[in-house]
Each structure stands twice: as C-alpha cells, then as structure tokens.
Design an enzyme around this catalytic site. Structure first.
Site, PDB file in Angstrom:
ATOM      1  N   GLU A 102       0.935  -1.181   0.054  1.00 36.45           N
ATOM      2  CA  GLU A 102       0.037  -0.106  -0.010  1.00 36.45           C
ATOM      3  C   GLU A 102       0.769   1.383  -0.078  1.00 36.45           C
ATOM      4  OE1 GLU A 102      -1.510   2.801   1.110  1.00 36.45           O
ATOM      5  OE2 GLU A 102      -3.142   2.476  -0.206  1.00 36.45           O
ATOM      6  N   CYS A 161       4.963  -2.320  -8.406  1.00 32.48           N
ATOM      7  CA  CYS A 161       3.294  -1.999  -8.049  1.00 32.48           C
ATOM      8  C   CYS A 161       3.239  -0.610  -7.252  1.00 32.48           C
ATOM      9  CB  CYS A 161       2.816  -3.099  -7.423  1.00 32.48           C
ATOM     10  SG  CYS A 161       0.979  -2.944  -7.411  1.00 32.48           S
ATOM     11  N   HIS A 167       3.463  -7.873 -10.254  1.00 34.03           N
ATOM     12  CA  HIS A 167       4.256  -8.495  -9.135  1.00 34.03           C
ATOM     13  C   HIS A 167       4.865  -9.876  -9.464  1.00 34.03           C
ATOM     14  CE1 HIS A 167       2.165  -6.569  -5.625  1.00 34.03           C
ATOM     15  NE2 HIS A 167       1.375  -6.090  -6.527  1.00 34.03           N
ATOM     16  N   GLU A 178       7.342 -11.153  -7.952  1.00 36.35           N
ATOM     17  CA  GLU A 178       7.869 -11.834  -6.744  1.00 36.35           C
ATOM     18  C   GLU A 178       6.651 -12.955  -6.311  1.00 36.35           C
ATOM     19  OE1 GLU A 178       4.944  -8.713  -5.107  1.00 36.35           O
ATOM     20  OE2 GLU A 178       6.564  -8.679  -6.939  1.00 36.35           O
TER      21      GLU A 178
END
Length: 224
Positions: free
Chosen positions: A56, A86, A203, A205
C-alpha cells in the site's frame, strides 16, 4: 575480480518477504553477495541496490516518514539501482494521479506519471502471459527453442500513463483492452527503465519465475 551486489528490500510493509525469497534463489546464478531487509538508514547505507515492494503505497510512505528514512530513500534512489514494483512504482515516480484525498508522499525520482489502482479493485486482479523483448537474453525456452512467456500478475495495480522524460525507456505494454481508461484501448504501459531505476506495475515476486529479478540484478551491476 567480478563485482558482487548487496541488495536490500524495503521491509516496512507489503510483499518484501517474497522478493527476498526470489533473490535468494539467484545467489548461485548471479553475482549477489547479500540480500537484506531494509528498515532504517543504517541498513540502507549497507546496500548497493534496493527493491521497493508492492503493498500500500500511502502506508509505506507514512511508515518511512515516521521511521525517519523517507529523505534517505529519496537520496538513495537518485543515484543507486532501485526497482519499484506496483506500490513501489508509485512511490518511485514523480507524479501520481487518482491518489487518496490529500495526495501522498512520493520519492519524486522516476520521471513518469502513474495512475493509482488503474486496473480496479482487488476482485479485478488478473494474470496475463506475455513474451517480453527485454527478457530475451534470460528467457526460458520451450522444446522448439522459443522464449516462454512470463506470467504478469496485476493486483490493484497502477499503470504508467505518461513518460515525462525522453530518456525513459518503455519495456512492457499490455495488449489493448486491459485497464479502465481510454488509454487501455491502445495498451497500457506497465514497465519502464530510466538510468538507474526500474519501475513495474506487476508482481513478479508472486510467481515462481525469477527472470525479472535477474533482469534487475544485471541492470544494477551496470550501475555500481
């Protein structure tokens, strides 16, 4: 003697553990001497390159400010290899639109404009398989010798809606139809490179494919 790399992952909030796991799978393949979590200036000073993970973006910025590391991050990312994924892409950027009321702190480094939550809410998350030219040198090959596509994972993801410096190099663009604005009709930009910085909307990961981490390691070695 070959250069080696000490890589830090900003560990204030978000998917930092997943990045650390991905990097650790590369230690025997790439020139990585250390992978460490970064939460303060002392730890930041010990690394050559940094990953700012998804999570976030507003929360990461607030925690960084309260921990007294926000200005140190701003200084680091201007000259040292940094990858924002992101939420990390949002933080790394110079401009962001569709932010929360009152705006948010940015590192003001990567000269792009990003649109926050461009692809909608959590329920709108998706994965798309794409073959990317920038990964050709490290691509996995199928039985016929063709590069295998990468699984691009998008979760409440931003998109890059403007390149604000001619040196910014676009790396990955989605096929038309993904996203919530007219720009999606032409395909939204989701990965760029600029000098020592890499920014991606997705993402990597969260996959078992470490090719984007290998790409960043090789890019970082060119800048230390």
């Amino acid at each position: 003697m070959a250069k080696t790399l000490r890589i830090g992952v900003l560990a204030l909030q978000g998917a930092f553990i997943e990045h650390i796991h991905a990097l650790n799978t590369l230690r025997e393949l790439e020139h990585i001497s250390q992978v460490t979590e970064v939460r303060n200036k002392a730890e930041l000073d010990q690394v050559d390159a940094l990953i700012i993970p998804g999570g976030e973006s507003t929360a990461i910025a607030l925690i960084a400010e309260r921990c007294g590391i926000l200005d140190d991050l701003r200084e680091f990312v201007r000259t040292k290899p940094t990858w924002g994924t992101c939420a990390g892409l949002i933080l790394l950027s110079k401009n962001a639109v569709h932010t929360k009321k009152g705006g948010q702190q940015l590192l003001n480094a990567l000269p792009v404009t990003v649109s926050r939550n461009q692809f909608g809410r959590q329920v709108d998350s998706f994965t798309i398989k794409l073959t990317s030219k920038c990964l050709e040198d490290i691509s996995r090959k199928d039985a016929e010798g063709n590069p295998q596509p990468f699984d691009y994972v998008f979760i409440r993801a931003p998109a890059i809606v403007s390149l604000d410096d001619p040196e910014v190099e676009p790396l990955v663009q989605l096929p038309p139809g993904h996203g919530q604005t007219e720009a999606s009709e032409h395909g939204l930009l989701v990965a760029v490179k600029y000098r020592n910085m890499l920014g991606t909307s997705f993402h990597p990961e969260l996959t078992n494919d470490n090719r984007w981490h290998r790409y960043f390691v090789r890019m970082a070695l060119e800048h230390i």
